[in-house]
Structures are given as C-alpha cells and as structure tokens.
Motif scaffolding. Structure first.
Motif, PDB file in Angstrom:
ATOM      1  N   ALA A  34       4.013  -2.148  -3.443  1.00  0.00           N
ATOM      2  CA  ALA A  34       4.442  -1.296  -2.338  1.00  0.00           C
ATOM      3  C   ALA A  34       5.482  -0.274  -2.798  1.00  0.00           C
ATOM      4  O   ALA A  34       5.456   0.886  -2.370  1.00  0.00           O
ATOM      5  N   LEU A  38       4.900   3.711  -2.481  1.00  0.00           N
ATOM      6  CA  LEU A  38       5.864   4.437  -1.655  1.00  0.00           C
ATOM      7  C   LEU A  38       6.539   5.549  -2.448  1.00  0.00           C
ATOM      8  O   LEU A  38       6.694   6.682  -1.955  1.00  0.00           O
ATOM      9  N   THR A  41       3.738   8.352  -3.075  1.00  0.00           N
ATOM     10  CA  THR A  41       3.164   9.045  -1.913  1.00  0.00           C
ATOM     11  C   THR A  41       4.219   9.661  -1.000  1.00  0.00           C
ATOM     12  O   THR A  41       4.033  10.762  -0.488  1.00  0.00           O
ATOM     13  N   THR A  42       5.330   8.958  -0.779  1.00  0.00           N
ATOM     14  CA  THR A  42       6.353   9.431   0.156  1.00  0.00           C
ATOM     15  C   THR A  42       7.417  10.273  -0.532  1.00  0.00           C
ATOM     16  O   THR A  42       7.779  11.352  -0.054  1.00  0.00           O
TER      17      THR A  42
END
Length: 465
Positions: A34, A38, A41-42
């Motif tokens: 995760a 994260l 992508t974020t």
C-alpha cells in the motif's frame, strides 16, 4: 542440470529476519504494498524511491531489524541488476544497432508487408512464442521491444493490440513449457517425465496464449488506449542511409541468442552430464549473457557494416543505447530488492505453513500454493520451487500423466497477477510507458488470465487422461 538448479535455488533460502507471527507478517505485506502504490499514484514519487521506502516500511511493520532489512533490499537489488540489468543493457545495445542500421525497419517493413490488420496480433504472438521458447522472459522482452514498438507506431496500432500478444507469448512459454528453468525445476522436484510434460505443456499453452494474447488484447486496447512511447521508440534513420541490412541477415542476428540458448537446453537434456565437454561448452555459449553478447558483436558486422558504420559510429551507437535505460535498471533492481525483503521476512515460508492444512485435490492445491507465494513474493521462480517442494510427496501415488499435469498446475499458478513486488511488472511498465494503474489493467490482468486459463485446462485434462 535440473538437479543443480534445485540445489542453487534452495541455497537462496535463509532463516527469516523476523519472528513475527503470520497475522502481523500478512498485515505488514499489505501495508508495504500500500505504501508503494500510494507514493507512486498519489504523491507521484519516482518508482525507485517508492520501492526503496516501501521495502523499509515492510520490514518496520514486520518487526524486522532495520540493518537486516537494508541488507535484504540491497542484496535483492544487486542480484536483480547483476542478473537482469546486464541483459537489459546488452538488449538495449542490440536494439539500438537494429534501429540505427535500419535493420529494425527492414524487419518491420517485411512484417507489415506480409501481414496486417486483424492478423497482426496473431503474428506477434507467434513470433513471441517462438522466440520465447528458450529465452528468459527478460531477454525476450529486450529482443522484442524494438519490433513491438515500431510495428505499433508504423502500423498505427494501439500498443496493447501488439504488445499484449507478444507479452503473452513470452509469459506462457516461461511458465508452462520446458526448457525454461521453472518447469525444469518442478519436473525434477516431482520426478515428472520431461517429454510428456513438454507435450502437455504445449497442449495447454496454445489455447492459453490465444485467449490471453490476441483475444484479450482487444479488451486491453479499449481499457488502455495508448500509443508507443516516443522516449522508448527507436528513431528511424533509414532516410540517412544509402543501404541497410537485408532481412535475412537481420533475422539471423535477432535469432542468434535464441538458437544458442535452445541448443544449450537440448544438450542439457540429451547429454545430461555436467562434466561432459560438450555440455560444458554449451553451458557457456548458451548462457543469456554470452548469447546476447555474441548477438551484439555479430550485429556490429551484419548490421553496422551494410549500413556503412565506421568504428566511431559503432562506439557512438553503443554509448547512446545505454543512457535511456538507467531509470529502468534502477526501478527493476528496486523491485528485486522489495521481492527479496518479502522472502527474507519469511512470507514464502508463511504461505507454505498455512497451506499444509488445506484439504483439496492435489492439482488445485499445487496451483493455489503457487498463486499464494507468487502474490506474496512476486517471484514466479520462488513460487514454482516452493510449491513443487511442498506437493512433491503427493506425486508418489500419481500416474505419469498426472505428475506432468502437477508440474503444469504449479507453473500456471506461479504466473498469477504480477504486481508491484515483481520486477517484471516494472520492466513492462517502463518499456511501454504506462502508469501503475494502466499496467495493472493490462499486464497484471493478462498474467491472471494465463494463470486461470492454464490452471483450468490442466484440471480439465486431469479428468480425461
């Protein structure tokens, strides 16, 4: 040869660097993945940094000593770059030679002249399957990338319509058909018949590659409609050249590593004596490093000379071929580091211990164990070796045909859903210029289709043979 492979791979197994229980370790794996997703992508962090931070986070969540986590990550990164990085570099040099000499143009022009439209994905899957028979997946990719990108660009095809069939051909050969190392190791572990496994493997591979390649590429092209990335696309210099290599010379150069590796595999099967002079010679010339190096050297004469390259031009071509792949090498290496951190934390062993209590048919058990280890560690080879070792006792009561199917069930399971802990995921992402999400929707789904269809066909065959 297969016995040696088992011993070498088994030697990689070490005591876990953490004593955390299964629950905490499972949560740590999910959190580590995760974090990587994260960050990319974020927060738009470079994948190399995200994988590095994610590996450290995984170790921290699992309660492993930080110094051992760092050692695991750097060991995995180094091993991946040493094994795959050199192949990527040599493949890049060969690709640049093909492009600058006009050889790639010659191949693409011939393919487009002989086939086009709806036939092109079928042509690409056939080419990839033939080339992928003796090659490691990574070697096949670096050999095919220039052709795939140029066919897509020049033929005005969606990259997925051309790229997915090529990837499917390579991946199916890698997981299901000897003489690839994974199937060979599994054959040795469960004492399966090589010839029968090869025959059944081809029988399973044909419908699997059709479904996951040309057919799925139609869907993938709708999901991710992208063109060949300019940064990875070989520049077309043909207009600057008076002459370019002939189709035959170019094809021979491309297929040289394929022939050398296939010859090595055949000698290993026929001779099967590591001390024999013939096998020792072919073990050297058929290794991926030497085979690709030979192709590069031969290409300087078969590709560079017809195009009128001087020594200075050849040197310039080699130099320019290496700069664009620096980022790819770091990302793929970091993916290998994350995978090694997972393995050293004991994730593979955790899956093996949990699966001991599963009471299901042997072929389905083998597939599920390989799937679980593949998802957790990202390594098809680790999944194959671990699953084969666990289910080997079950093969004692099986017929010869069902023992061969056991190998294929393991191979199919080992390909399931490649994601961020697989160095191959990052290789495909970077070469095709995709985002993480696009890679998951295309490459990862394709791998899952191969695994499920291949596993399903193995179960169906078990009912009739």
């Amino acid at each position: 040869m297969t016995r040696l492979s088992v011993e070498v791979l088994a030697a990689d197994a070490v005591a876990p660097i953490t004593s955390s229980g299964h629950a905490r370790l499972g949560i740590a794996v999910l959190l580590g993945i995760a974090v990587i997703v994260l960050l990319i992508t974020t927060f738009k962090l470079h994948a190399f940094l995200a994988l590095t931070i994610g590996s450290l986070a995984l170790g921290a969540f699992a309660g492993a000593p930080l110094d051992k986590v760092i050692t695991s990550f750097t060991t995995g990164l180094g091993a991946t770059v040493a094994g795959v990085g050199v192949l990527i570099a040599l493949g890049s040099v060969l690709g640049k030679l093909l492009a600058d000499s006009g050889g790639a143009d010659q191949i693409v022009d011939t393919i487009l002249a002989k086939a086009g439209g709806r036939a092109m994905p079928w042509v690409m899957v056939l080419i990839a399957s033939v080339i992928g028979l003796p090659l490691f997946f990574e070697v096949g990719i670096v050999l095919l990338i220039p052709v795939v990108l140029m066919v897509a660009k020049r033929g005005h095809y969606s990259l997925m319509r051309i790229g997915i069939p090529a990837l499917a051909g390579l991946s199916v050969m890698h997981g299901l058909v000897p003489p690839h190392p994974g199937p060979l190791v599994a054959i040795d572990a469960v004492h399966a018949n090589l010839g029968l496994t090869l025959a059944l493997g081809v029988l399973v591979a044909i419908p699997t590659v059709i479904i996951a390649g040309p057919l799925f590429s139609k869907v993938a092209a709708r999901w991710v409609d992208v063109q060949a990335p300019d940064r990875m696309l070989p520049q077309r210099p043909s207009e600057e050249l008076e002459d370019r290599p002939g189709f035959g010379a170019t094809l021979v150069t491309i297929l040289l590593p394929v022939v050398l590796m296939l010859a090595k595999a055949l000698v290993d099967v026929v001779v099967d004596d590591p001390a024999h002079t013939v096998q020792r010679v072919f073990d050297v010339i058929g290794s991926p490093l030497i085979a690709l190096l030979a192709a590069v050297i031969v290409g300087m004469f078969t590709l560079g000379r017809p195009a009128g390259f001087t020594r200075e031009r050849l040197s310039e071509t080699v130099e320019k071929s290496l700069a664009p792949i620096a980022g790819i090498l770091l990302i793929v290496g970091a993916g290998g580091g994350f995978k090694q951190t997972l393995i050293d934390c004991g994730v593979g062993q955790m899956i093996l211990e949990i699966s001991k209590d599963w009471s299901i048919p042997a072929l389905l058990l083998a597939w599920l164990i390989a799937v679980a280890i593949r998802l957790a560690t990202g390594s098809a080879t680790v999944a194959t070796v671990s699953a084969a070792g666990l289910v080997a006792p079950l093969a004692a009561d099986m017929s010869t045909a069902h023992t061969a199917l056991l190998v294929l069930a393991i191979g199919a399971g080992s390909l399931f859903f490649s994601h961020v802990n697989d160095a191959g995921f990052w290789l495909v992402k970077e070469y095709f210029g995709l985002s993480v999400g696009q890679t998951l929707k295309t490459w990862s789904v394709m791998e899952t289709i191969i695994s499920v269809v291949g596993g399903g066909l193995v179960l169906l065959l078990s009912l009739v043979i």
